[in-house]
Design an enzyme around this catalytic site. Sequence first.
Site, mmCIF file in Angstrom:
data_model
loop_
_atom_site.group_PDB
_atom_site.id
_atom_site.type_symbol
_atom_site.label_atom_id
_atom_site.label_comp_id
_atom_site.label_asym_id
_atom_site.label_seq_id
_atom_site.Cartn_x
_atom_site.Cartn_y
_atom_site.Cartn_z
ATOM 1 N N LYS A 94 32.014 40.185 -26.462
ATOM 2 C CA LYS A 94 32.150 40.626 -25.248
ATOM 3 C C LYS A 94 33.872 41.024 -25.174
ATOM 4 O O LYS A 94 34.212 42.001 -24.545
ATOM 5 C CB LYS A 94 31.607 39.777 -24.225
ATOM 6 C CG LYS A 94 32.422 38.516 -23.974
ATOM 7 C CD LYS A 94 32.099 37.569 -23.037
ATOM 8 C CE LYS A 94 32.320 36.185 -22.669
ATOM 9 N NZ LYS A 94 33.799 36.076 -22.690
ATOM 10 N N ARG A 131 32.557 31.706 -15.073
ATOM 11 C CA ARG A 131 31.854 30.839 -16.154
ATOM 12 C C ARG A 131 30.651 29.776 -15.505
ATOM 13 O O ARG A 131 30.246 29.086 -16.451
ATOM 14 C CB ARG A 131 32.506 30.247 -17.369
ATOM 15 C CG ARG A 131 33.852 29.372 -16.919
ATOM 16 C CD ARG A 131 34.519 29.027 -17.997
ATOM 17 N NE ARG A 131 35.527 29.742 -18.393
ATOM 18 C CZ ARG A 131 35.596 30.197 -19.884
ATOM 19 N NH1 ARG A 131 34.372 29.818 -20.868
ATOM 20 N NH2 ARG A 131 36.466 30.848 -20.191
ATOM 21 N N ARG A 184 34.851 34.034 -39.809
ATOM 22 C CA ARG A 184 36.201 34.456 -39.205
ATOM 23 C C ARG A 184 37.225 33.590 -39.886
ATOM 24 O O ARG A 184 37.242 32.299 -40.016
ATOM 25 C CB ARG A 184 36.033 34.264 -37.937
ATOM 26 C CG ARG A 184 37.074 35.249 -37.094
ATOM 27 C CD ARG A 184 36.210 35.720 -35.760
ATOM 28 N NE ARG A 184 36.519 34.667 -34.617
ATOM 29 C CZ ARG A 184 36.228 34.635 -33.213
ATOM 30 N NH1 ARG A 184 36.082 35.991 -32.805
ATOM 31 N NH2 ARG A 184 36.540 33.793 -32.552
ATOM 32 N N ARG A 205 39.529 28.593 -38.099
ATOM 33 C CA ARG A 205 39.912 27.911 -36.619
ATOM 34 C C ARG A 205 38.896 26.794 -36.258
ATOM 35 O O ARG A 205 37.657 27.017 -36.680
ATOM 36 C CB ARG A 205 40.297 28.906 -35.530
ATOM 37 C CG ARG A 205 41.226 29.669 -35.307
ATOM 38 C CD ARG A 205 41.280 30.255 -33.631
ATOM 39 N NE ARG A 205 42.430 30.879 -33.521
ATOM 40 C CZ ARG A 205 42.452 32.272 -33.613
ATOM 41 N NH1 ARG A 205 41.319 32.977 -34.156
ATOM 42 N NH2 ARG A 205 43.465 32.971 -33.557
ATOM 43 N N ARG A 209 29.497 25.001 -28.222
ATOM 44 C CA ARG A 209 29.942 25.772 -27.252
ATOM 45 C C ARG A 209 28.667 26.642 -26.782
ATOM 46 O O ARG A 209 28.758 27.132 -25.664
ATOM 47 C CB ARG A 209 31.284 26.905 -27.797
ATOM 48 C CG ARG A 209 32.385 26.112 -28.048
ATOM 49 C CD ARG A 209 33.274 26.712 -28.826
ATOM 50 N NE ARG A 209 33.920 27.832 -28.160
ATOM 51 C CZ ARG A 209 34.456 28.945 -28.684
ATOM 52 N NH1 ARG A 209 34.455 29.075 -29.943
ATOM 53 N NH2 ARG A 209 34.930 29.908 -27.831
#
Length: 232
Positions: free
Chosen positions: A13, A96, A135, A170, A181
């Site tokens: 997003k 959120r 990533r 990360r 998450r």
Amino acid sequence: MRLVMLGAPGSGKGTQAERLSKKYGIPQISTGELFRSLRKGEQLPGMSLPQEVIDEISSLINNGCFVSDDITIQVIENRIALPDCENGFILDGFPRNIPQGEALDALLKKHSIHLDAVLEIDVPDDAIVDRLSGRRYCPACGRTYHLDAKMPTEEERATCPEGCRNLIQRDDDKPEVVKKRLVTYHDVTEHLKPYYKEQGKLITVVGRKKLEKTIRDVDRALESIEKNRIEA
Ligand SMILES: [Zn+2]
């Protein structure tokens, strides 16, 4: 165009928000980024936040704590009052949860601002875990890469102090952290879907593996919104 972006971490997003911001010439407002900019305790250009609010945000962020909904909404109110938001904005990372959604509605109502749409990028959890676990990040130049999709180019290597040689993952992108998450997203943030659906504002686009396809679907969805806007 006034938009809220909705989607799990890793749904892409942010990428869409960045692209739409350029396309429509409206700012992408990320609360996470605003807070990081405020961590030094200094006023941001053009904004007029009370110093005690800035100090509180700075201390919360520096201690790794969450900023309360009350303060967050004050920052948003201040930010959307800036002249660059006159033609619209894209909220990324806010609201959120339902209380934040309600606070945002109250704020928009107070300023007679109409929200055009809430754009959800929907990606299955396992695809997100796959995507994020590939990533990699270069600590020397700050660029983000992807093992399957986007490794450093010659040009990028040439402009990096360390030639992007030591790419690291990360903590946030590690599968166990990503899964946690995602649970939070489903338990808390996803309640905003029925909330905005009831308001007739929710648009869901499936985030696909091929970015061009997602882009096409997002653009189509927003073109019809824009058309309605002009006709109204
Ligand atoms: Zn680098």
